[in-house]
Design an enzyme around this catalytic site. Sequence first.
Site, mmCIF file in Angstrom:
data_model
loop_
_atom_site.group_PDB
_atom_site.id
_atom_site.type_symbol
_atom_site.label_atom_id
_atom_site.label_comp_id
_atom_site.label_asym_id
_atom_site.label_seq_id
_atom_site.Cartn_x
_atom_site.Cartn_y
_atom_site.Cartn_z
ATOM 1 N N ASP A 75 44.512 29.184 46.521
ATOM 2 C CA ASP A 75 43.141 29.629 46.851
ATOM 3 C C ASP A 75 42.605 29.132 48.195
ATOM 4 O OD1 ASP A 75 43.547 30.507 44.292
ATOM 5 O OD2 ASP A 75 41.862 29.461 43.393
ATOM 6 N N ASP B 129 41.607 33.655 43.911
ATOM 7 C CA ASP B 129 40.598 34.190 43.009
ATOM 8 C C ASP B 129 40.294 35.607 43.471
ATOM 9 O OD1 ASP B 129 40.285 32.047 41.317
ATOM 10 O OD2 ASP B 129 38.376 31.379 42.140
ATOM 11 N N HIS C 269 37.759 38.074 41.962
ATOM 12 C CA HIS C 269 36.789 38.340 40.906
ATOM 13 C C HIS C 269 36.104 39.696 41.053
ATOM 14 C CE1 HIS C 269 37.271 34.275 39.660
ATOM 15 N NE2 HIS C 269 36.558 33.720 40.601
ATOM 16 N N HIS D 266 31.455 34.213 43.973
ATOM 17 C CA HIS D 266 32.421 33.820 44.992
ATOM 18 C C HIS D 266 33.700 34.626 44.823
ATOM 19 C CE1 HIS D 266 33.549 31.428 41.476
ATOM 20 N NE2 HIS D 266 34.776 31.408 41.973
ATOM 21 N N LYS E 176 44.269 36.184 40.500
ATOM 22 C CA LYS E 176 43.906 35.679 39.175
ATOM 23 C C LYS E 176 42.416 35.885 38.920
ATOM 24 C CE LYS E 176 43.715 30.935 41.046
ATOM 25 N NZ LYS E 176 42.303 30.597 40.933
ATOM 26 N N CYS F 201 41.445 24.493 40.365
ATOM 27 C CA CYS F 201 42.583 25.411 40.363
ATOM 28 C C CYS F 201 43.912 24.729 40.668
ATOM 29 C CB CYS F 201 42.317 26.565 41.319
ATOM 30 S SG CYS F 201 40.897 27.570 40.797
#
Length: 203
Positions: A20, A62, A64, A81, A106, A145
């Site tokens: 990340d 990430d 999202h 975020h 993810k 993470c």
Amino acid sequence: MATQPATITVKASDALLIIDLQNDFLPGGALGIPSSYQVIEPINRYTQYFERSQATIILSRDWHPEEHCSFIQQNGPWPPHCIQNTQGAQISADFAWPTQAWLVSKATSVEKDAYSAFDGTELSVQMKHCGIKRLFICGLATDYCVLQSTLDALANGFECYLLTDGIDAVNVNEHDGQQAIEKMCAHGATPIQWQTLAPLAHS
């Protein structure tokens, strides 16, 4: 805590996992860690080293949706975020991309969070299919993470080395980062730094 080995030679069957390294976790981002920019230079150095060693390089991110369950608006703990296809979700422009790398997304569904690069992905299966046994882990954030990815990697049978000069913590509580490192090591990860890696020929 695990004893640090004298020297490690990276092999083609090893992998570097960069967790990340996204704009929203860097200074100025939605969840920016104030000191996190300092990990970019060592991570770039590791990336070049692993590429020259013909090892696999993996980046997690990430990714999202706009109404992700981890966001405050959905009663989660974090501000919005790393929303898909936004600037905040992009890997830092200062990261020196290798010629080839795996990109693992993810926490891509609204209803499920995933701190670990192994949670809800095929990463473990892909790594085992490629014969990868040792994993060298760095990135953001140590206490979330990186922690969960390392614990999952160990649980999946991979030998893990934590690159402690290439990680940084959120530290919601003052010692969260250090406690996360201690937890990873207690579960079998070995903490190392740049000087532990064997010099490459003609480097």
